[in-house]
Design a protein around this motif. Structure first.
Motif, mmCIF file in Angstrom:
data_model
loop_
_atom_site.group_PDB
_atom_site.id
_atom_site.type_symbol
_atom_site.label_atom_id
_atom_site.label_comp_id
_atom_site.label_asym_id
_atom_site.label_seq_id
_atom_site.Cartn_x
_atom_site.Cartn_y
_atom_site.Cartn_z
ATOM 1 N N SER A 145 -6.757 -4.885 9.606
ATOM 2 C CA SER A 145 -5.021 -4.612 9.872
ATOM 3 C C SER A 145 -5.060 -3.594 9.522
ATOM 4 N N LEU A 146 -4.081 -2.997 10.687
ATOM 5 C CA LEU A 146 -3.673 -1.186 9.897
ATOM 6 C C LEU A 146 -2.196 -1.772 9.394
ATOM 7 N N VAL A 147 -1.882 -1.488 7.920
ATOM 8 C CA VAL A 147 -0.822 -1.067 7.242
ATOM 9 C C VAL A 147 -0.219 0.513 7.007
ATOM 10 N N ALA A 164 0.584 -0.856 -0.023
ATOM 11 C CA ALA A 164 -0.291 0.227 0.301
ATOM 12 C C ALA A 164 0.362 0.849 -0.025
ATOM 13 N N ARG A 165 -0.072 2.047 -0.715
ATOM 14 C CA ARG A 165 1.281 4.011 -0.487
ATOM 15 C C ARG A 165 0.757 4.637 0.353
ATOM 16 N N VAL A 166 -0.338 3.892 1.500
ATOM 17 C CA VAL A 166 -0.635 4.935 2.105
ATOM 18 C C VAL A 166 -0.911 4.313 3.435
ATOM 19 N N THR A 167 -1.286 4.638 4.559
ATOM 20 C CA THR A 167 -1.725 4.146 5.645
ATOM 21 C C THR A 167 -2.771 3.884 6.375
ATOM 22 N N GLY A 168 -3.245 2.860 6.079
ATOM 23 C CA GLY A 168 -4.841 2.624 6.778
ATOM 24 C C GLY A 168 -5.522 1.140 7.381
ATOM 25 N N ILE A 169 -6.578 1.223 7.824
ATOM 26 C CA ILE A 169 -7.001 -0.111 7.613
ATOM 27 C C ILE A 169 -7.973 -0.681 6.271
ATOM 28 N N ILE A 170 -7.029 -2.213 6.044
ATOM 29 C CA ILE A 170 -8.029 -3.644 5.678
ATOM 30 C C ILE A 170 -8.848 -2.968 6.101
ATOM 31 N N LEU A 171 -10.021 -2.800 4.614
ATOM 32 C CA LEU A 171 -11.988 -3.014 4.559
ATOM 33 C C LEU A 171 -11.631 -4.555 4.293
ATOM 34 N N ASP A 211 -9.116 1.711 4.305
ATOM 35 C CA ASP A 211 -10.393 2.812 5.045
ATOM 36 C C ASP A 211 -9.748 4.132 3.693
ATOM 37 N N PRO A 212 -11.834 4.589 3.407
ATOM 38 C CA PRO A 212 -10.914 4.907 2.431
ATOM 39 C C PRO A 212 -11.529 6.936 3.283
ATOM 40 N N VAL A 213 -12.597 6.704 4.400
ATOM 41 C CA VAL A 213 -13.333 7.761 5.737
ATOM 42 C C VAL A 213 -12.165 8.515 5.535
ATOM 43 N N PRO A 214 -10.984 8.788 6.325
ATOM 44 C CA PRO A 214 -9.900 9.347 6.642
ATOM 45 C C PRO A 214 -9.510 10.504 5.348
ATOM 46 N N ALA A 252 -2.579 22.553 -5.176
ATOM 47 C CA ALA A 252 -1.364 20.965 -5.027
ATOM 48 C C ALA A 252 -1.994 20.204 -3.915
ATOM 49 N N ARG A 253 -2.251 20.609 -2.562
ATOM 50 C CA ARG A 253 -2.615 19.905 -2.156
ATOM 51 C C ARG A 253 -3.874 19.115 -1.774
ATOM 52 N N VAL A 254 -4.706 19.298 -3.005
ATOM 53 C CA VAL A 254 -5.982 18.988 -3.174
ATOM 54 C C VAL A 254 -5.269 17.760 -4.611
ATOM 55 N N GLN A 255 -4.839 17.499 -5.176
ATOM 56 C CA GLN A 255 -4.646 16.821 -5.987
ATOM 57 C C GLN A 255 -3.609 15.320 -5.169
ATOM 58 N N GLU A 256 -3.037 16.390 -4.104
ATOM 59 C CA GLU A 256 -2.419 15.076 -3.514
ATOM 60 C C GLU A 256 -3.369 14.679 -2.571
ATOM 61 N N ALA A 257 -4.544 15.799 -1.762
ATOM 62 C CA ALA A 257 -4.931 14.534 -1.165
ATOM 63 C C ALA A 257 -6.313 13.578 -2.791
ATOM 64 N N LYS A 258 -6.240 13.679 -3.206
ATOM 65 C CA LYS A 258 -7.193 12.423 -4.055
ATOM 66 C C LYS A 258 -6.405 11.818 -4.522
ATOM 67 N N LEU A 259 -5.602 11.121 -4.642
ATOM 68 C CA LEU A 259 -3.968 10.454 -4.741
ATOM 69 C C LEU A 259 -4.464 9.737 -3.577
ATOM 70 N N ASN A 260 -3.600 10.840 -2.601
ATOM 71 C CA ASN A 260 -4.698 10.064 -1.959
ATOM 72 C C ASN A 260 -5.314 8.825 -1.207
ATOM 73 N N LEU A 261 -6.674 9.506 -1.633
ATOM 74 C CA LEU A 261 -7.968 8.311 -2.028
ATOM 75 C C LEU A 261 -8.031 7.563 -2.902
ATOM 76 N N GLY A 262 -7.148 7.912 -3.824
ATOM 77 C CA GLY A 262 -7.304 6.765 -5.133
ATOM 78 C C GLY A 262 -6.088 5.602 -4.401
ATOM 79 N N TYR A 263 -5.392 5.872 -4.040
ATOM 80 C CA TYR A 263 -4.800 4.693 -2.998
ATOM 81 C C TYR A 263 -4.751 3.582 -2.134
ATOM 82 N N THR A 264 -6.227 4.116 -1.623
ATOM 83 C CA THR A 264 -6.982 3.538 -1.082
ATOM 84 C C THR A 264 -7.446 2.211 -1.402
ATOM 85 N N GLN A 265 -7.478 2.219 -2.801
ATOM 86 C CA GLN A 265 -7.360 0.634 -3.469
ATOM 87 C C GLN A 265 -6.148 0.321 -4.176
#
Length: 394
Positions: free
Chosen positions: A191-193, A68-75, A95-98, A160-173
């Motif tokens: 599990s938390l990764v 995974a590219r981001v930290t999160g809980i596996i749903l 988990d995409p909510v955060p 740029a922060r919007v673009q970063e947030a969109k990327l991180n949201l996409g990385y939840t997949q």
């Protein structure tokens, strides 16, 4: 070594067998009786194909770690463990909510920066004609220009922060970077990764496989010497590669060499080499121990003898050749004469597999292949019709 000394040494190793055969049926054929019947083969120099075999291990043509590219809980796990996956397929959902919340916050900040930029631009537009007519001070105009420039920079940063947030949201997949066979999931749902630090699974491509093997340094040096001495001819398009199971069953063929390392592995004393083979039927599994066979090379103008003709003596390998006796009392008789030989690798000749003889035999000599247990050094022999090896094709 002197033939007499060699004969004494060989006789010592065969005396028990000779005693057992000294009174064989049929008029005393044996080591101490009359001439023993033997079968021979007349050896000739010929061009012979040669293969080289090494122990190796298979690998997938590509083995990719999925993280995974981001930290999160596996749903959810979105694939079947051990099954095929396609490039771009979702393997895990975090988990995409955060990340959705972070995106909303970034978009709000960007909207605020856009409003500030619009206000700074309006102020600059009002002051510009007034500054040109001298109705406002130059300092007030410069402050308006600086405020406009700062608003532009803040707008770009918020975008740029919007673009970063969109990327991180996409990385939840977590997507498959390549197609292949996916392994087991290292983490289960809930599990938390912690981003790239945690391995989730591995994808292996098996339509083609790699066979990794080591060529012993001493053997590699000997092959190089043979090449320089023109005792070995390599195939013009490189070695063909086959992979065999431990029992000799062919698992794959039609492969080719990829490369050999330029350095010797100090731990194993071998030169690491790698071949690639097709594996459409999936018979080869990554991690499998195999025998790697390199084909296509030839030994020019060499002598081959059947395996059963080569014997092991106290001084090494030897064969018996039929030669006229040098004893006056046996004038005109033919005797078995031991001949020390230097045997190379196994080769496939016209008569099947046999030893390649590097040194010790000449073309036209008759080598005894059957009846060896009834003879000793200098024993008189009678020969059946000798089989001849195929000569070199010009």
């Amino acid at each position: 070594m002197d033939n007499k000394i060699w004969g004494i040494a060989v006789a010592a190793t065969l005396v028990l067998a000779g005693c057992g055969e000294s009174k064989s049926a049929g008029g005393g054929h044996g080591m101490f009786g009359g001439p023993s019947p033997v079968d021979t083969v007349t050896v000739q120099a010929q061009d012979l194909p040669v293969t080289f075999e090494y122990t190796g291990q298979t690998q997938g043509s590509r083995e990719v770690e999925v993280r995974a590219r981001v930290t999160g809980i596996i749903l959810k796990r979105n694939y079947t463990e051990g099954g095929p996956v396609k490039a771009g397929q979702s393997l895990f959902t975090l988990d995409p909510v955060p990340f959705q919340t972070a995106l909303a916050r970034a978009e709000a900040d960007h909207a605020s920066s856009q409003a500030k930029l619009a206000n700074a631009k309006r102020l600059l537009d009002r002051l510009k004609p007034l500054a040109e007519s001298g109705m406002v001070s130059k300092r007030d105009y410069d402050d308006a220009v600086a405020g406009h420039d700062v608003a532009i920079a803040e707008s770009k940063a918020s975008a740029a922060r919007v673009q970063e947030a969109k990327l991180n949201l996409g990385y939840t997949q977590v997507l498959a970077p390549v197609g292949g066979i996916a392994g087991g999931a290292a983490k289960s749902e809930g599990s938390l990764v912690s981003g790239p630090d945690v391995l989730l699974t591995t994808i292996v491509q098996t339509n083609t496989v790699k066979a990794v093997f080591g060529i012993p340094d001493a053997e590699h040096a000997r092959l190089q010497a043979d090449l320089q001495g023109r005792k070995l001819v390599l195939p013009p398009n490189g070695f063909g590669v086959e992979v065999m199971a431990a029992d000799g069953t062919q698992l794959a063929s039609g492969g080719h060499m990829r490369f050999s390392e330029p350095l010797v592995d100090a731990a194993t004393g071998t030169i690491k080499s790698q071949a690639e083979l097709p594996n459409k039927d999936g018979r080869l599994k990554p991690g499998q121990f195999v025998r790697v066979r390199l084909t296509g090379a030839t030994r020019p103008a060499v002598i081959q003898v059947p395996q059963r003709a080569v014997m092991e003596g106290p001084q090494g390998k030897f064969v018996y050749v039929v030669a006229p006796s040098d004893k006056p009392e046996m004038k005109g008789a033919e005797v078995a004469t031991p001949r020390p030989v230097e045997a190379g690798e196994w080769v496939d000749g016209p008569g099947g597999k046999g030893w390649l003889i590097r040194k010790g035999l000449n073309g036209g000599e008759r080598v005894i292949v059957d009846g060896l247990m009834k003879i000793g050094p200098g024993a008189p022999v009678t020969t059946a019709k000798a089989a001849a090896s195929a000569p070199v094709k010009q």
